[in-house]
Design an enzyme around this catalytic site. Structure first.
Site, PDB file in Angstrom:
ATOM      1  N   CYS A 227      -1.566   1.772  -3.176  1.00 15.78           N
ATOM      2  CA  CYS A 227      -2.460   2.710  -2.925  1.00 15.78           C
ATOM      3  C   CYS A 227      -1.849   4.121  -2.818  1.00 15.78           C
ATOM      4  O   CYS A 227      -2.414   4.999  -3.413  1.00 15.78           O
ATOM      5  CB  CYS A 227      -3.399   2.486  -1.429  1.00 15.78           C
ATOM      6  SG  CYS A 227      -3.653   0.934  -1.023  1.00 15.78           S
TER       7      CYS A 227
ATOM      8  N   CYS B  36       0.828  -1.225   0.073  1.00 17.97           N
ATOM      9  CA  CYS B  36      -0.068  -0.015   0.010  1.00 17.97           C
ATOM     10  C   CYS B  36       0.722   1.244   0.129  1.00 17.97           C
ATOM     11  O   CYS B  36       0.460   2.177  -0.711  1.00 17.97           O
ATOM     12  CB  CYS B  36      -0.960  -0.014   1.012  1.00 17.97           C
ATOM     13  SG  CYS B  36      -1.711   1.456   1.320  1.00 17.97           S
TER      14      CYS B  36
ATOM     15  N   GLU C  81      -7.458   1.895 -13.105  1.00 15.71           N
ATOM     16  CA  GLU C  81      -6.845   3.248 -12.294  1.00 15.71           C
ATOM     17  C   GLU C  81      -5.842   3.554 -13.362  1.00 15.71           C
ATOM     18  O   GLU C  81      -5.568   4.697 -13.675  1.00 15.71           O
ATOM     19  CB  GLU C  81      -6.194   2.802 -10.806  1.00 15.71           C
ATOM     20  CG  GLU C  81      -7.595   2.628 -10.201  1.00 15.71           C
ATOM     21  CD  GLU C  81      -7.087   2.134  -8.688  1.00 15.71           C
ATOM     22  OE1 GLU C  81      -6.172   1.742  -8.476  1.00 15.71           O
ATOM     23  OE2 GLU C  81      -8.089   2.371  -7.780  1.00 15.71           O
TER      24      GLU C  81
ATOM     25  N   HIS D  67     -26.980  22.240  -0.516  1.00 12.90           N
ATOM     26  CA  HIS D  67     -27.141  22.747  -2.095  1.00 12.90           C
ATOM     27  C   HIS D  67     -26.122  23.831  -2.303  1.00 12.90           C
ATOM     28  O   HIS D  67     -26.020  24.975  -1.407  1.00 12.90           O
ATOM     29  CB  HIS D  67     -28.628  23.126  -2.466  1.00 12.90           C
ATOM     30  CG  HIS D  67     -28.794  23.560  -3.483  1.00 12.90           C
ATOM     31  ND1 HIS D  67     -28.847  22.552  -4.637  1.00 12.90           N
ATOM     32  CD2 HIS D  67     -29.160  24.699  -4.190  1.00 12.90           C
ATOM     33  CE1 HIS D  67     -29.268  23.057  -5.888  1.00 12.90           C
ATOM     34  NE2 HIS D  67     -29.240  24.456  -5.643  1.00 12.90           N
TER      35      HIS D  67
ATOM     36  N   GLU E  54     -25.955  15.775  -2.789  1.00 11.23           N
ATOM     37  CA  GLU E  54     -27.330  15.994  -2.347  1.00 11.23           C
ATOM     38  C   GLU E  54     -28.225  15.101  -3.123  1.00 11.23           C
ATOM     39  O   GLU E  54     -29.186  14.810  -2.457  1.00 11.23           O
ATOM     40  CB  GLU E  54     -27.648  17.521  -2.442  1.00 11.23           C
ATOM     41  CG  GLU E  54     -27.796  17.973  -3.919  1.00 11.23           C
ATOM     42  CD  GLU E  54     -28.185  19.285  -3.984  1.00 11.23           C
ATOM     43  OE1 GLU E  54     -29.241  19.753  -3.330  1.00 11.23           O
ATOM     44  OE2 GLU E  54     -27.459  20.163  -4.771  1.00 11.23           O
TER      45      GLU E  54
ATOM     46  N   TYR F 180      -9.422  -3.230 -10.855  1.00 12.58           N
ATOM     47  CA  TYR F 180      -8.923  -1.926  -9.976  1.00 12.58           C
ATOM     48  C   TYR F 180      -7.645  -1.655 -10.662  1.00 12.58           C
ATOM     49  O   TYR F 180      -7.815  -0.382 -11.169  1.00 12.58           O
ATOM     50  CB  TYR F 180      -8.601  -2.453  -8.597  1.00 12.58           C
ATOM     51  CG  TYR F 180      -9.524  -2.810  -7.618  1.00 12.58           C
ATOM     52  CD1 TYR F 180     -10.051  -1.660  -6.785  1.00 12.58           C
ATOM     53  CD2 TYR F 180     -10.234  -3.736  -7.598  1.00 12.58           C
ATOM     54  CE1 TYR F 180     -11.134  -1.865  -5.799  1.00 12.58           C
ATOM     55  CE2 TYR F 180     -11.459  -4.200  -6.485  1.00 12.58           C
ATOM     56  CZ  TYR F 180     -11.692  -2.987  -5.939  1.00 12.58           C
ATOM     57  OH  TYR F 180     -12.634  -3.311  -4.921  1.00 12.58           O
TER      58      TYR F 180
ATOM     59  N   LYS G 192       0.075   5.341  -5.919  1.00 10.76           N
ATOM     60  CA  LYS G 192      -0.933   5.320  -7.200  1.00 10.76           C
ATOM     61  C   LYS G 192      -1.895   6.547  -6.950  1.00 10.76           C
ATOM     62  O   LYS G 192      -2.236   7.231  -8.027  1.00 10.76           O
ATOM     63  CB  LYS G 192      -1.757   4.199  -6.964  1.00 10.76           C
ATOM     64  CG  LYS G 192      -2.905   3.843  -7.951  1.00 10.76           C
ATOM     65  CD  LYS G 192      -4.104   4.367  -7.776  1.00 10.76           C
ATOM     66  CE  LYS G 192      -4.828   4.312  -6.277  1.00 10.76           C
ATOM     67  NZ  LYS G 192      -5.278   2.913  -6.084  1.00 10.76           N
TER      68      LYS G 192
ATOM     69  N   THR H 100      -6.413  -2.668   1.951  1.00  9.50           N
ATOM     70  CA  THR H 100      -5.204  -2.136   3.141  1.00  9.50           C
ATOM     71  C   THR H 100      -6.223  -2.073   4.294  1.00  9.50           C
ATOM     72  O   THR H 100      -5.992  -2.711   5.398  1.00  9.50           O
ATOM     73  CB  THR H 100      -4.644  -1.157   2.682  1.00  9.50           C
ATOM     74  OG1 THR H 100      -4.128  -1.232   1.632  1.00  9.50           O
ATOM     75  CG2 THR H 100      -3.866  -0.640   3.896  1.00  9.50           C
TER      76      THR H 100
END
Ligand code: NDP
Length: 448
Positions: free
Chosen positions: A48, A43, A182, A437, A442, A178, A51, A312
């Site tokens: 992670c 990681c 990515e 908003h 929302e 994944y 990356k 992770t």
């Protein structure tokens, strides 16, 4: 325990191993860790963290383009990969130092070498030194799987992607999970011509179908090529250094780099598991019970080497639960339900709970609410990219059993939405909450 050199010997200083060792030490255990590469594990060192930094770097390509529509006069920009790469690797060094420091601050002894289990309570380091411990924890993680076929050695994996000398002009990414999605986004935004190939005709299996379709459509519109139902035949190196990839069902493709992102396999080789009597499954993952105990009473395993959920934060929880159970006097297991996850593609995807198809199979009667909208920022930026949010509810109770999103900042929004899903809140609870908003999130409280 006094008869052993340590109460706990951990093999592997990744996210799970570091958490387990540090917490065990805090509970009063005498702990040692062996790590053959760098403290921090996949990681932090080659996963992670670096990356995500590349994802941030890549996103500027679109941000700079969009900025012009917001009135900014942006001169022609040039991207310097080496600068980004070195800055990212510099930060990895910093984190590696912090992780090492954390262990040292807790009095954990670190051996920067490979370790093998050589006796019931014995570990032999590559220097030949022997150590004994009351408990042994295997936290050696996983590594990229590279399919075997002629020329496969000409490709790279995500491990090497962080160290490239230059961004390849044309890159073929194998896999559609994944890492493939990515890095497809990262390489594309950095100017490479990206082709993604997969053995099946699906990407991101496990995520809600509508979101996967949306990512595919947006990726194609951005200019990423897809080749499905494709299996490698061979890769040949050409005189100019380029590679020609031969695959089933498609024409050969000439590229400058092939990157494999075809899953990860547990790191069990050379650990002495066989001799120790530690059972592994057909995928070579260590078999453990709910407390992460292996088939041998005093040997435990956590994280990707056990192949439960390869994330992770899950490995960290397993490490914490192990240390609390064995050294803290507080037996603990990990709750694997409702684990939120995200793919940092361009745009990102995030999900928690059941997909629409899973909910239909498991619950029968469900209600599905969707919001398909063009984020305000994209409208001004003339970016024709729509976000898609989906909420899946149990029709009988109104309970929200799944939320799935693709769009800007989806992972950031999902972390909070996941709390509500995990807590078992209903659609009515969402509706009762006043919107902020204007935001994208929302949409979650305004779904009709
Ligand atoms: P994934 O499991 O996500 O995807 C693997 C892909 O490779 C799939 O498309 C699969 O095809 C294909 N594949 C699998 N085996 C083979 C094979 N033998 N030959 C050819 N193709 C194959 O794996 P990744 O490598 O992308 O990532 C590994 C793990 O790391 C992920 O599962 C995830 O848990 C973790 N990770 C998490 C991230 C995050 O949280 N954002 C980021 C990166 C990794 P098919 O669809 O046909 O099965």
């Amino acid at each position: 325990m006094a008869e052993y050199d340590y109460d706990l010997f951990t093999i592997g200083a990744g996210s799970g191993g570091v958490r387990a060792s540090r917490v065990a030490a805090a509970h009063g255990a005498r702990v040692a860790v062996a790590e053959e590469y760098r403290v921090g594990g996949t990681c932090v060192i080659r996963g992670c963290v670096p990356k995500k930094m590349l994802v941030y770097g890549a996103h500027f390509a679109e941000d700079l383009e969009d900025a012009r529509h917001f009135g900014w006069d942006i001169p022609e920009c040039r991207f310097d990969w080496v600068k980004l790469r070195d800055n990212v690797l510099g930060d990895v060094d910093r984190l590696n130092g912090l992780y090492t420091q954390t262990l040292e601050n807790h009095g954990v002894e670190i051996f920067h070498e490979r370790a093998t289990i050589t006796g019931p309570h014995e570990i032999t380091l590559s220097s030949g030194e022997r150590k004994t411990a009351g408990y042994i924890l295997v936290a050696t993680g996983a590594r990229p799987h590279v399919p075997s076929f002629p020329g496969h050695e000409l490709g790279i994996t995500s491990n090497e992607a962080f160290h490239l000398d230059a961004i390849p002009r044309r890159v073929l990414i194998a896999g559609a999970g994944y890492i493939a999605n990515e890095f497809a986004g990262i390489f594309h935004e950095f100017g490479a011509r990206v082709t993604l190939m997969n053995r099946s005709d699906q990407l991101l299996r496990g995520y809600d179908e509508a979101l996967r379709d949306r990512l595919l459509q947006i990726s194609i519109a951005k200019g990423i090529d897809f080749r499905f139902q494709a299996a490698f035949e061979k890769i040949e190196k050409n005189r100019d250094g380029s590679l020609t990839v031969f695959m089933t069902n498609h024409d050969p493709l000439e590229v400058d780099c092939v990157m494999f992102a075809t899953g990860r396999v547990p790191n069990i080789e050379g650990l002495g598991l066989d001799a120790a009597g530690v059972a592994v499954n057909e995928g070579n993952a260590i078999v453990v019970d709910a407390y992460s105990k292996t088939s041998v009473d005093h040997i435990y395993a956590i994280g990707d080497v056990t192949d439960r959920v390869q994330l992770t934060p899950v490995a960290i929880r397993e490490g914490q639960a192990f240390a609390d159970t064995v050294f803290g006097g507080k037996p603990a297991t990990v709750d694997y339900s409702c684990i939120p996850s995200a793919v940092f593609s361009h745009p990102p995807i995030a999900g928690v709970g059941l997909t629409e198809a899973q909910a239909r199979n498991q619950l029968g009667a469900i209600e599905v609410y969707t919001s398909d909208f063009r984020p305000m920022k994209n409208v001004v930026a003339h970016r024709n990219e729509r976000a898609l949010y989906k909420m899946v509810c149990d029709a009988a109770t109104g309970r929200v059993v799944g939320i799935h999103m693709i769009g800007p900042d989806a992972p950031e929004i999902m972390q909070v939405a996941a709390v509500a899903v995990k807590a078992g809140l209903t659609k009515a609870d969402f509706d009762a909450t006043v919107a902020i908003h204007p935001t994208m999130s929302e949409e979650l409280v305004l779904m009709k």
